[in-house]
Design a protein around this motif. Sequence first.
Motif, short mmCIF file in Angstrom:
data_model
loop_
_atom_site.label_atom_id
_atom_site.label_comp_id
_atom_site.label_asym_id
_atom_site.label_seq_id
_atom_site.Cartn_x
_atom_site.Cartn_y
_atom_site.Cartn_z
N GLU A 95 0.79 -1.21 0.00
CA GLU A 95 0.00 0.00 0.00
C GLU A 95 0.83 1.27 0.00
OE1 GLU A 95 -2.92 -0.96 -1.14
OE2 GLU A 95 -3.59 0.70 0.07
N SER A 96 2.10 1.16 0.33
CA SER A 96 2.94 2.34 0.32
C SER A 96 3.21 2.78 -1.10
CB SER A 96 4.26 2.05 1.03
OG SER A 96 4.95 1.07 0.32
N GLU A 97 3.46 4.06 -1.25
CA GLU A 97 3.85 4.57 -2.55
C GLU A 97 5.33 4.91 -2.46
OE1 GLU A 97 0.70 6.87 -4.94
OE2 GLU A 97 0.60 7.62 -2.91
N PRO A 98 6.22 4.01 -2.92
CA PRO A 98 7.64 4.25 -2.79
C PRO A 98 8.07 5.43 -3.63
CG PRO A 98 7.23 2.35 -4.19
CD PRO A 98 5.91 2.77 -3.61
N ARG A 99 8.87 6.28 -3.05
CA ARG A 99 9.41 7.40 -3.78
C ARG A 99 10.89 7.50 -3.48
NH1 ARG A 99 5.75 12.38 -1.97
NH2 ARG A 99 6.80 11.82 -0.04
N PRO A 100 11.72 7.86 -4.45
CA PRO A 100 13.14 8.00 -4.20
C PRO A 100 13.37 8.97 -3.06
CG PRO A 100 12.68 8.12 -6.54
CD PRO A 100 11.36 8.14 -5.84
N SER A 101 14.22 8.57 -2.12
CA SER A 101 14.51 9.41 -0.98
C SER A 101 15.51 10.49 -1.33
CB SER A 101 15.09 8.53 0.14
OG SER A 101 15.55 9.32 1.21
N PRO A 102 15.43 11.66 -0.71
CA PRO A 102 16.46 12.67 -0.93
C PRO A 102 17.81 12.13 -0.55
CG PRO A 102 14.57 13.59 0.25
CD PRO A 102 14.38 12.11 0.20
N GLU A 103 18.82 12.56 -1.25
CA GLU A 103 20.16 12.02 -1.03
C GLU A 103 20.63 12.29 0.37
OE1 GLU A 103 22.80 12.86 -4.12
OE2 GLU A 103 24.57 12.15 -3.06
N ASP A 104 21.14 11.27 1.02
CA ASP A 104 21.69 11.38 2.36
C ASP A 104 23.20 11.53 2.25
OD1 ASP A 104 21.31 9.40 5.41
OD2 ASP A 104 22.59 11.12 4.94
N PRO A 105 23.75 12.67 2.62
CA PRO A 105 25.18 12.89 2.44
C PRO A 105 26.02 12.00 3.32
CG PRO A 105 24.17 14.68 3.72
CD PRO A 105 23.07 13.83 3.20
N ASN A 106 25.41 11.35 4.33
CA ASN A 106 26.19 10.48 5.20
C ASN A 106 26.38 9.09 4.64
OD1 ASN A 106 26.39 12.46 7.22
ND2 ASN A 106 24.31 11.98 7.93
N LYS A 107 25.70 8.79 3.51
CA LYS A 107 25.79 7.45 2.95
C LYS A 107 27.00 7.34 2.06
CE LYS A 107 21.02 6.06 3.33
NZ LYS A 107 19.88 5.47 2.66
N THR A 108 27.60 6.15 2.08
CA THR A 108 28.77 5.90 1.26
C THR A 108 28.35 5.41 -0.10
OG1 THR A 108 28.89 3.60 1.96
CG2 THR A 108 30.01 5.21 3.34
N GLY A 109 29.34 5.23 -0.99
CA GLY A 109 29.04 4.77 -2.33
C GLY A 109 28.39 3.42 -2.36
N ALA A 352 20.87 9.65 -14.16
CA ALA A 352 21.32 8.37 -13.63
C ALA A 352 22.61 8.55 -12.83
CB ALA A 352 21.55 7.38 -14.78
N ARG A 353 23.50 9.36 -13.34
CA ARG A 353 24.77 9.60 -12.63
C ARG A 353 24.57 10.39 -11.35
NH1 ARG A 353 26.29 10.37 -18.26
NH2 ARG A 353 27.45 8.53 -18.93
N ASP A 354 23.50 11.17 -11.31
CA ASP A 354 23.17 11.93 -10.10
C ASP A 354 22.22 11.18 -9.18
OD1 ASP A 354 24.74 14.07 -10.89
OD2 ASP A 354 23.08 15.12 -11.88
N LYS A 355 21.89 9.94 -9.54
CA LYS A 355 20.99 9.08 -8.77
C LYS A 355 19.61 9.71 -8.59
CE LYS A 355 23.88 8.72 -5.27
NZ LYS A 355 25.09 9.37 -5.76
N LYS A 356 19.11 10.32 -9.67
CA LYS A 356 17.82 10.99 -9.62
C LYS A 356 16.78 10.36 -10.54
CE LYS A 356 19.74 15.48 -8.29
NZ LYS A 356 19.90 16.92 -8.66
N LEU A 357 17.04 9.16 -11.04
CA LEU A 357 16.06 8.49 -11.88
C LEU A 357 14.90 7.97 -11.05
CD1 LEU A 357 18.17 6.33 -14.37
CD2 LEU A 357 16.98 8.48 -14.84
N LYS A 358 13.71 8.00 -11.62
CA LYS A 358 12.56 7.37 -11.01
C LYS A 358 12.58 5.89 -11.34
CE LYS A 358 9.85 11.59 -11.70
NZ LYS A 358 8.66 12.18 -12.39
N PRO A 359 12.03 5.03 -10.48
CA PRO A 359 12.06 3.59 -10.76
C PRO A 359 11.50 3.23 -12.12
CG PRO A 359 11.38 3.96 -8.51
CD PRO A 359 11.46 5.32 -9.15
#
Length: 450
Positions: A95-109, A352-359
Amino acid sequence: MPIEIKMPALSPTMEEGTLAKWLVKEGDEVKAGDIMAEIETDKATMEFEAVDEGRITKIAVAEGTDGVKVGTVIALLEGEDDGSGESTPAPAAKESEPRPSPEDPNKTGSEAKAAPEDVEDHGKPADSQVAGSAAPASGTPAPQRAAGERVKASPLARRIAAERNVDLASVSGTGPNGRIVRADVEGAKTGAAAPVASTAAPAPTAEAAAPAPRPATIPDVPHELTKLSNMRKTIARRLTESKQQVPHIYLTVDVELDKLLKLRGELNAGLEARGVKLSVNDLLIKALAVALIQVPKCNVMFTPDQLVSFGRADISVAVSTPEGLITPVITEADTASLSSISTRMKDLAARARDKKLKPEEFTGGTASISNMGMFGIKQFEAVINPPQGMILAIGAGEKRPWVLKDGTLGVASVMSATGSFDHRAIDGADGAQLMQAFKQLVENPLAMLA
């Protein structure tokens, strides 16, 4: 009574995920649409939305927990009374509507949000969704409701029903207490009840049947350990599955490029004023798409009990990013103009390189193309990306001795192209016809513009 909030399936292939971050805490009040958590799936880091109102009474799974199986209770919600004496039912996993999360600067590659969609022979596969696949059907016939009886449905299910003109009164609910959820509406026909689902037990998966791998022995050499992300686990699993379960057949042709290169130069001269510059890859995408329409037996997908034939060519294009490969999809590439393909491809590759593509922008292609010519690779064999039936591997164009049209020996710009075909769905002769059609289109490129 408390409502169980369960780990959702945020992608078709998700079996478990990492509960990366809670955005609520015990005692918080939530309402429909509030973002409750960030969940790292096998494809991306997604936001998990609440679909009901209530108060969080317990956080059952701590943030940062890996390997949380789909369906595991992750929190408890005290729902508001819905007027019928019962607590509002728990939201179903889908039932959730998955949406790309805003980039977390603390995450590694290794915690990249976008996972590769394509399967590559050099270790960069990932999952693909089935284009146009049917939504799950509800498990029971439509209920008989008394006149004026309230229909229990989630807000998301109500919105989808309104968009699709589905009568909720005729749809049976598979959620808690018979509540209608998203899957029930998507499985229903317009104005009709959802079909009855099969009760047959599912066949065991390959993962369930296969023994667990033994831990590798690490040599006594200075080294460092990097925890596998969900993306990397998916890459490893999908590459293994493809090579073990899909019988590959490889067909290679050498293709003369001189006419295509000349046409590209002429088109770019005319498109310069519009700010469009065609790449060789843009023309090859178009050639593969047109070839798939000319040889429809190769524009297919294999399933255990049927063969799916597609009426258009949506081409998944491998794009290299700092985090790995991802494959944006050029939809309707067979009918799209070259300028449209070029413009869309540049936009998709940049995002894609900026990790901003929608699923939906990197799932659902009917075939794939991977070009490694820019690395000087002369020829290679790509791994098929199930459930697609084929992938085309493009090598570098180079000057080679070549028998010219008049039969004399000369020098021409030539590249090698190798098609990998799923032999369960595509016979060798059909694959050969596709490669021949692709070769003819590239060597006579005006034909693909007709």
